[in-house]
Every structure is written in C-alpha cells, then in structure tokens.
Design a protein around this motif. Sequence first.
Motif, PDB file in Angstrom:
ATOM      1  N   ALA A  37      42.254  29.438  42.464  1.00 27.54           N
ATOM      2  CA  ALA A  37      41.570  30.772  42.804  1.00 27.54           C
ATOM      3  C   ALA A  37      40.718  31.253  41.592  1.00 27.54           C
ATOM      4  O   ALA A  37      41.275  31.096  40.480  1.00 27.54           O
ATOM      5  CB  ALA A  37      42.055  31.707  43.621  1.00 27.54           C
ATOM      6  N   THR A  38      39.699  31.795  41.703  1.00 27.33           N
ATOM      7  CA  THR A  38      38.820  32.591  40.470  1.00 27.33           C
ATOM      8  C   THR A  38      38.666  34.040  41.026  1.00 27.33           C
ATOM      9  O   THR A  38      38.545  34.250  42.143  1.00 27.33           O
ATOM     10  CB  THR A  38      37.543  31.700  40.144  1.00 27.33           C
ATOM     11  N   ASP A  39      38.616  34.863  40.014  1.00 29.85           N
ATOM     12  CA  ASP A  39      37.976  36.139  40.412  1.00 29.85           C
ATOM     13  C   ASP A  39      37.727  36.739  38.905  1.00 29.85           C
ATOM     14  O   ASP A  39      38.096  36.288  37.924  1.00 29.85           O
ATOM     15  CB  ASP A  39      39.103  36.917  40.815  1.00 29.85           C
ATOM     16  N   LEU A  40      36.907  37.977  39.140  1.00 27.19           N
ATOM     17  CA  LEU A  40      36.437  38.574  37.723  1.00 27.19           C
ATOM     18  C   LEU A  40      37.696  38.865  36.949  1.00 27.19           C
ATOM     19  O   LEU A  40      37.617  39.024  35.956  1.00 27.19           O
ATOM     20  CB  LEU A  40      35.389  39.489  38.054  1.00 27.19           C
ATOM     21  N   ASN A  41      38.664  39.489  37.823  1.00 33.13           N
ATOM     22  CA  ASN A  41      39.976  39.990  37.452  1.00 33.13           C
ATOM     23  C   ASN A  41      41.000  39.586  38.078  1.00 33.13           C
ATOM     24  O   ASN A  41      41.474  40.263  38.998  1.00 33.13           O
ATOM     25  CB  ASN A  41      39.887  41.582  37.287  1.00 33.13           C
ATOM     26  N   PRO A  42      41.628  38.474  37.781  1.00 33.91           N
ATOM     27  CA  PRO A  42      42.428  37.704  38.890  1.00 33.91           C
ATOM     28  C   PRO A  42      43.821  38.591  38.976  1.00 33.91           C
ATOM     29  O   PRO A  42      44.421  38.560  39.942  1.00 33.91           O
ATOM     30  CB  PRO A  42      42.968  36.488  38.105  1.00 33.91           C
ATOM     31  N   ARG A  43      44.185  39.256  37.814  1.00 33.78           N
ATOM     32  CA  ARG A  43      45.317  39.909  37.810  1.00 33.78           C
ATOM     33  C   ARG A  43      45.390  41.048  38.967  1.00 33.78           C
ATOM     34  O   ARG A  43      46.316  41.667  39.649  1.00 33.78           O
ATOM     35  CB  ARG A  43      45.658  40.894  36.480  1.00 33.78           C
ATOM     36  N   MET A  44      44.148  41.649  39.373  1.00 38.19           N
ATOM     37  CA  MET A  44      43.971  42.763  40.449  1.00 38.19           C
ATOM     38  C   MET A  44      43.421  42.106  41.747  1.00 38.19           C
ATOM     39  O   MET A  44      43.156  42.796  42.727  1.00 38.19           O
ATOM     40  CB  MET A  44      42.987  43.675  39.769  1.00 38.19           C
ATOM     41  N   SER A  45      43.715  40.931  41.941  1.00 39.56           N
ATOM     42  CA  SER A  45      43.204  40.256  43.112  1.00 39.56           C
ATOM     43  C   SER A  45      44.416  39.765  43.772  1.00 39.56           C
ATOM     44  O   SER A  45      45.202  38.824  43.224  1.00 39.56           O
ATOM     45  CB  SER A  45      42.300  38.927  42.807  1.00 39.56           C
ATOM     46  N   HIS A  49      47.038  35.969  43.322  1.00 35.98           N
ATOM     47  CA  HIS A  49      48.459  35.893  43.000  1.00 35.98           C
ATOM     48  C   HIS A  49      49.225  34.827  43.990  1.00 35.98           C
ATOM     49  O   HIS A  49      50.283  34.419  43.717  1.00 35.98           O
ATOM     50  CB  HIS A  49      49.034  37.317  43.215  1.00 35.98           C
ATOM     51  N   VAL A  50      48.613  34.829  45.316  1.00 37.03           N
ATOM     52  CA  VAL A  50      48.905  33.992  46.127  1.00 37.03           C
ATOM     53  C   VAL A  50      48.663  32.293  46.101  1.00 37.03           C
ATOM     54  O   VAL A  50      49.625  31.550  46.382  1.00 37.03           O
ATOM     55  CB  VAL A  50      48.561  34.307  47.598  1.00 37.03           C
ATOM     56  N   ALA A  51      47.684  32.436  45.280  1.00 36.70           N
ATOM     57  CA  ALA A  51      47.101  30.980  45.007  1.00 36.70           C
ATOM     58  C   ALA A  51      48.021  30.188  43.867  1.00 36.70           C
ATOM     59  O   ALA A  51      48.830  30.805  43.413  1.00 36.70           O
ATOM     60  CB  ALA A  51      45.749  30.932  44.276  1.00 36.70           C
ATOM     61  N   ASP A  52      47.924  28.856  43.827  1.00 37.71           N
ATOM     62  CA  ASP A  52      48.594  27.930  42.886  1.00 37.71           C
ATOM     63  C   ASP A  52      48.427  28.047  41.683  1.00 37.71           C
ATOM     64  O   ASP A  52      49.130  27.580  40.583  1.00 37.71           O
ATOM     65  CB  ASP A  52      48.586  26.629  43.559  1.00 37.71           C
ATOM     66  N   GLY A  53      47.273  28.818  41.244  1.00 43.00           N
ATOM     67  CA  GLY A  53      46.845  29.232  40.049  1.00 43.00           C
ATOM     68  C   GLY A  53      45.577  30.002  39.962  1.00 43.00           C
ATOM     69  O   GLY A  53      44.894  29.917  41.010  1.00 43.00           O
ATOM     70  N   ALA A  54      45.519  30.765  39.172  1.00 44.48           N
ATOM     71  CA  ALA A  54      44.224  31.475  39.188  1.00 44.48           C
ATOM     72  C   ALA A  54      43.538  31.640  37.714  1.00 44.48           C
ATOM     73  O   ALA A  54      44.385  31.845  36.748  1.00 44.48           O
ATOM     74  CB  ALA A  54      44.529  32.961  39.660  1.00 44.48           C
ATOM     75  N   PHE A  55      42.328  32.025  37.753  1.00 45.25           N
ATOM     76  CA  PHE A  55      41.270  31.937  36.522  1.00 45.25           C
ATOM     77  C   PHE A  55      40.371  33.029  36.685  1.00 45.25           C
ATOM     78  O   PHE A  55      39.773  33.225  37.513  1.00 45.25           O
ATOM     79  CB  PHE A  55      40.685  30.526  36.527  1.00 45.25           C
ATOM     80  N   SER A  56      40.042  33.419  35.185  1.00 45.38           N
ATOM     81  CA  SER A  56      38.945  34.714  35.269  1.00 45.38           C
ATOM     82  C   SER A  56      37.862  33.896  34.962  1.00 45.38           C
ATOM     83  O   SER A  56      37.607  32.846  34.131  1.00 45.38           O
ATOM     84  CB  SER A  56      39.304  35.533  34.141  1.00 45.38           C
ATOM     85  N   VAL A  57      36.537  34.364  35.710  1.00 43.15           N
ATOM     86  CA  VAL A  57      35.431  33.885  35.317  1.00 43.15           C
ATOM     87  C   VAL A  57      34.329  34.909  35.214  1.00 43.15           C
ATOM     88  O   VAL A  57      34.414  36.034  35.392  1.00 43.15           O
ATOM     89  CB  VAL A  57      34.768  32.936  36.542  1.00 43.15           C
ATOM     90  N   PRO A  58      33.219  34.493  34.593  1.00 45.45           N
ATOM     91  CA  PRO A  58      32.298  35.774  34.282  1.00 45.45           C
ATOM     92  C   PRO A  58      31.592  36.028  35.660  1.00 45.45           C
ATOM     93  O   PRO A  58      31.764  35.470  36.601  1.00 45.45           O
ATOM     94  CB  PRO A  58      31.180  35.051  33.354  1.00 45.45           C
ATOM     95  N   PRO A  59      31.004  37.415  35.555  1.00 40.34           N
ATOM     96  CA  PRO A  59      30.260  37.991  36.766  1.00 40.34           C
ATOM     97  C   PRO A  59      29.207  36.776  37.228  1.00 40.34           C
ATOM     98  O   PRO A  59      28.775  36.156  36.662  1.00 40.34           O
ATOM     99  CB  PRO A  59      29.638  38.992  36.426  1.00 40.34           C
ATOM    100  N   ILE A  60      29.019  36.816  38.665  1.00 38.98           N
ATOM    101  CA  ILE A  60      28.045  35.953  39.304  1.00 38.98           C
ATOM    102  C   ILE A  60      26.782  36.196  38.712  1.00 38.98           C
ATOM    103  O   ILE A  60      26.004  35.000  38.450  1.00 38.98           O
ATOM    104  CB  ILE A  60      28.095  36.039  40.696  1.00 38.98           C
ATOM    105  N   SER A  61      26.299  37.085  38.260  1.00 40.01           N
ATOM    106  CA  SER A  61      25.073  37.545  37.600  1.00 40.01           C
ATOM    107  C   SER A  61      24.985  36.957  35.984  1.00 40.01           C
ATOM    108  O   SER A  61      23.628  37.040  35.628  1.00 40.01           O
ATOM    109  CB  SER A  61      24.837  38.994  37.541  1.00 40.01           C
ATOM    110  N   ALA A  62      26.015  36.451  35.460  1.00 33.76           N
ATOM    111  CA  ALA A  62      25.883  35.981  34.032  1.00 33.76           C
ATOM    112  C   ALA A  62      25.074  34.718  34.125  1.00 33.76           C
ATOM    113  O   ALA A  62      25.500  33.830  35.039  1.00 33.76           O
ATOM    114  CB  ALA A  62      27.382  35.895  33.576  1.00 33.76           C
ATOM    115  N   GLU A  63      24.615  34.396  33.018  1.00 36.24           N
ATOM    116  CA  GLU A  63      23.924  33.166  32.875  1.00 36.24           C
ATOM    117  C   GLU A  63      24.691  32.021  32.735  1.00 36.24           C
ATOM    118  O   GLU A  63      24.569  30.988  33.324  1.00 36.24           O
ATOM    119  CB  GLU A  63      23.027  33.216  31.532  1.00 36.24           C
TER     120      GLU A  63
END
Length: 322
Positions: A37-45, A49-63
């Motif tokens: 899974a991805t989220d802007l702030n995985p620690r607060m998603s 936490h339930v996924a097998d792994g999580a990653f932070s990515v930029p905002p959707i609006s970012a180039e």
Amino acid sequence: MTTNKNVLILSAGRRVELVQDFQAEAAKFSDGIKVLATDLNPRMSPACHVADGAFSVPPISAENYIDSIFDLALEQNIGLIIPTIDTELQKLADARRRFEEAGIHIIVSDSELVTICRDKRFTASLFNHCDIDTPEIYERENLTFPCFAKPYDGSRSIGAKYIHTAEDLSYDMLKDPKIIFCQYIDITNEFTEFTVDLYYDRSGRLKCAVPRERLEVRTGEVSKGATRRNGLYTLLIDKMSHLEGARGCITAQFFCKGSTVYGIEINPRFGGGFPLTYAAGGNYPGWLMREYLYGEKIPFFDEWENNLIMLRYDAKVLVRDK
C-alpha cells in the motif's frame, strides 16, 4: 500472464477492509503474492499498517507522482495497481500504457471514460446514451425550485447543497463555474438510493453487478447497506452490458422508485462500500488477479447473495513508538 505478481493499493488511507479482501484472495495463489500500500503518510494510515508493506509517495498533485509510483512498482515486483480515490484516476489513466509496457497493470478505465466520469455533465450524457434517465440539469438563468446544487467534479457529497427557494442561493454559488443545478430527487420520502459495484473485464464487458441499497450514509460513504436483486439489477445487465473503456470495478449511483430509475454518477474505482459486495460473493479482487496476473477469462457471475446487510463500525489500529 505477467511475471510481476504483487498488488499495490494506492492512497490506502482507511481502506483496511479492501486491503484485507485482496490479502484473502492473494493467499489462495501459490506465488506468495503480497498486498502492498501507499499513502502520503503511511504511519498514520490504518490500511498501510494492515498491508504486507507500505510506502510513502508524493502528493497526487506533485509532478513526480507517477514517476514515484512507477519506480516503486518496478522495485516491488508489482503486477497490479489499484487506485482508490478520484483525484488520481486521470493521471493514472494517462500513464497506463507506460506501465503496461513494463508488465504492470493499472486497473483504471481509459482516459476518455475517466474524463467523462469526473464531470457530472458528461456522465449524464453517458447514462442517456445507455438509455438510462438522469435528473435534469438546469440553466442557472432558469432554475426550478427546489433543486440540488453540486460541483460537477465533486465526490462524497462534498459541496453539495439542497436549494429550497431562490432565497437559499448565494452570489458565490451562482458565480462558481463548477456548480451545477439539478432536478431535486427526494430520497428521504420517495426514492431509494443505490450504489452498484460493476465488474468489467479488460474488453469492457460486464461480468458482475451487485446493487447495494444505501440504508445509512455517513460523510458520503455508506455505513449501513444491503444487497438487492431487483429491477435495477435487471436494467443494468441489459443497458450497461458493455461500457467502452471500462476496466475493473466501476461504482455507479442510482435513485430508484418503482420502475423509475435515475443515473446519478459513475466512479471508475472501488467504492467505500465494496466490502459488502465482496462478502456477498462478488470476488472482484480474485478476478482481477486471475484476469491480469494469470491471463484468465472471467465468466459472467450472478450467484451473489441477495439481501445481505452490512452494518459498519469504527475499529482501531494501534501504532507504538519504536
């Protein structure tokens, strides 16, 4: 068939049940498929936490949003990408072929269909093309009261407002080019509101449709719902058996009273109430894996459980400081 087998759920946020549904289906295969899974702030998603792994990515609006998803998919052997929110759909649809060439399948409809679904004025034309009625959209110089005002590109009822009389109109509302004014449909006393989860294969052919009556809604998302095999189901099997450019789960909203049906909106993604469809037998996560990861054809399915009621509640995920 693709050699990349892992699943990536984007903007996972609170979609814990969706992650768990994919995990349940992934466990049925012998390839050790992981659901990431991805989220802007995985620690607060919670879902991260339930996924097998999580990653932070930029905002959707970012180039560099698409580049970051692409690089992550290559690094993590992703074969299937599942969008979950409206604002990322157009970017992902425009980039879909780039991912396909790398053996990565984004489950998103074609760019043209996403554009139509993101604009409620175009969506009305799509419903009409399928011979499904829609509430009339009024010219702002010739309004009929009561009416309903909403942004043409809005979602989750944000910015929507009931307009009882002309006195309820504001200057800002009338001058906002994004606000459209529609025929008011009384869903409190007359009409019943339904959300339908439709599964389209990669050819745009309908393989399953599960209508869910919205018994109670909280902040635009269903909190109590029930599956209904009714006239709406029969209508959609006939009128929406093929949708050009559709792919994966398409969530459509309708207002119904007897034989009268109004199409309201189409969201080309998994809806928040999808866990009810999955519990009723609509195995969209498993079908997506079979279709895109293993190259299987998905047969039409209509054996889902009727009158299954879902009562949702809040649960917690505890995160300890490490």
